[in-house]
Design an enzyme around this catalytic site. Sequence first.
Site, PDB file in Angstrom:
ATOM      1  N   LEU A   1      40.224 -37.205   6.257  1.00  0.00           N
ATOM      2  CA  LEU A   1      39.417 -36.060   5.848  1.00  0.00           C
ATOM      3  C   LEU A   1      40.405 -34.899   5.798  1.00  0.00           C
ATOM      4  O   LEU A   1      41.183 -34.721   6.738  1.00  0.00           O
ATOM      5  CB  LEU A   1      38.327 -35.762   6.885  1.00  0.00           C
ATOM      6  CG  LEU A   1      36.987 -36.497   6.772  1.00  0.00           C
ATOM      7  CD1 LEU A   1      36.097 -36.121   7.947  1.00  0.00           C
ATOM      8  CD2 LEU A   1      36.297 -36.175   5.459  1.00  0.00           C
ATOM      9  N   ASP A   2      40.380 -34.113   4.725  1.00  0.00           N
ATOM     10  CA  ASP A   2      41.371 -33.048   4.650  1.00  0.00           C
ATOM     11  C   ASP A   2      41.134 -32.005   5.744  1.00  0.00           C
ATOM     12  O   ASP A   2      40.068 -31.943   6.359  1.00  0.00           O
ATOM     13  CB  ASP A   2      41.419 -32.430   3.257  1.00  0.00           C
ATOM     14  CG  ASP A   2      40.148 -31.697   2.872  1.00  0.00           C
ATOM     15  OD1 ASP A   2      39.766 -30.756   3.578  1.00  0.00           O
ATOM     16  OD2 ASP A   2      39.531 -32.062   1.856  1.00  0.00           O
ATOM     17  N   LYS A   3      42.133 -31.200   5.978  1.00  0.00           N
ATOM     18  CA  LYS A   3      42.129 -30.250   7.088  1.00  0.00           C
ATOM     19  C   LYS A   3      40.927 -29.313   7.043  1.00  0.00           C
ATOM     20  O   LYS A   3      40.383 -28.921   8.082  1.00  0.00           O
ATOM     21  CB  LYS A   3      43.430 -29.435   7.059  1.00  0.00           C
ATOM     22  CG  LYS A   3      43.620 -28.497   8.227  1.00  0.00           C
ATOM     23  CD  LYS A   3      44.973 -27.797   8.139  1.00  0.00           C
ATOM     24  CE  LYS A   3      45.170 -26.816   9.280  1.00  0.00           C
ATOM     25  NZ  LYS A   3      46.496 -26.140   9.218  1.00  0.00           N
TER      26      LYS A   3
ATOM     27  N   SER B   1      37.966 -29.980   5.887  1.00  0.00           N
ATOM     28  CA  SER B   1      36.698 -30.710   5.976  1.00  0.00           C
ATOM     29  C   SER B   1      36.436 -31.161   7.397  1.00  0.00           C
ATOM     30  O   SER B   1      37.318 -31.166   8.244  1.00  0.00           O
ATOM     31  CB  SER B   1      36.726 -31.917   5.030  1.00  0.00           C
ATOM     32  OG  SER B   1      36.932 -31.499   3.695  1.00  0.00           O
TER      33      SER B   1
END
Length: 257
Positions: free
Chosen positions: A112-114, A116
């Site tokens: 999960l990107d930073k 999110s």
Amino acid sequence: MMAEKGQKQQTEKMRLNRFLSEAGVCSRREADVLIEKGLVSVDGQPAVLGMQIFSGQEVMVKGKVVALEEEFILLAVNKPVGVVCTTTSRFQEENIVDLVHYPKRVYPIGRLDKSSEGLILMTNKGEIVNQILKGSNYHEKEYVVSVHKPVTEEFLDKMRNGIPILDTVTRPCEVKQIGEKRFTIVLTQGLNRQIRRMCEYCGYRVVKLKRVRVMNIQLGNLKSGEYREVSKKEWDVLKRMLEEPTEKRVGQHGKRG
């Protein structure tokens, strides 16, 4: 702890780097580095890149015997915004491994990107990682998304029917409005920053993005920054889903590219 005892036996040949990964020593890439540096031996002989090993062979790393972990660990983690999904601290950012601080080596299944938040699974068994992540397997991941302006039916239709990003067109997906500026979306592929890129293409900016489900595993009421062990019942269902023929899942979601 949700675990399966004694199920993992080294009865068939296996690539050495995979063995070291599943034994909880390091990632496959890191294993190759150790092998190249001459820090790994098999039956007393220096290991070589790409080699396969068989049941009964003795594997040592830096002079210590390595064995496969029989206990299967699968965790559901609620990743907060600002935490990165890596297994290393070299970027001097808080990573998911340090956040969970589990007593045994576990690593995230996907990312999960930073910016999110929400559900990410972590495990000590590499063999289920590719099964869950491989896009051609059509496994579902569900998200709740907030955007900067009111959602319209035109926007929802565009999102459902495929958006041209990253030199491809996203698969048709399920999208439902749940608030003036909020919607849920169920993806069966995992392109880089896919939802954010899809929204940007339609003139929307994501304000908040939260993953709430991976296949049958739900985030539920798990608090931000906390984790729980996946129950045996959940794992039994997940295992059946992983064993399900891909053609059946494709049929359930329609013919998608």
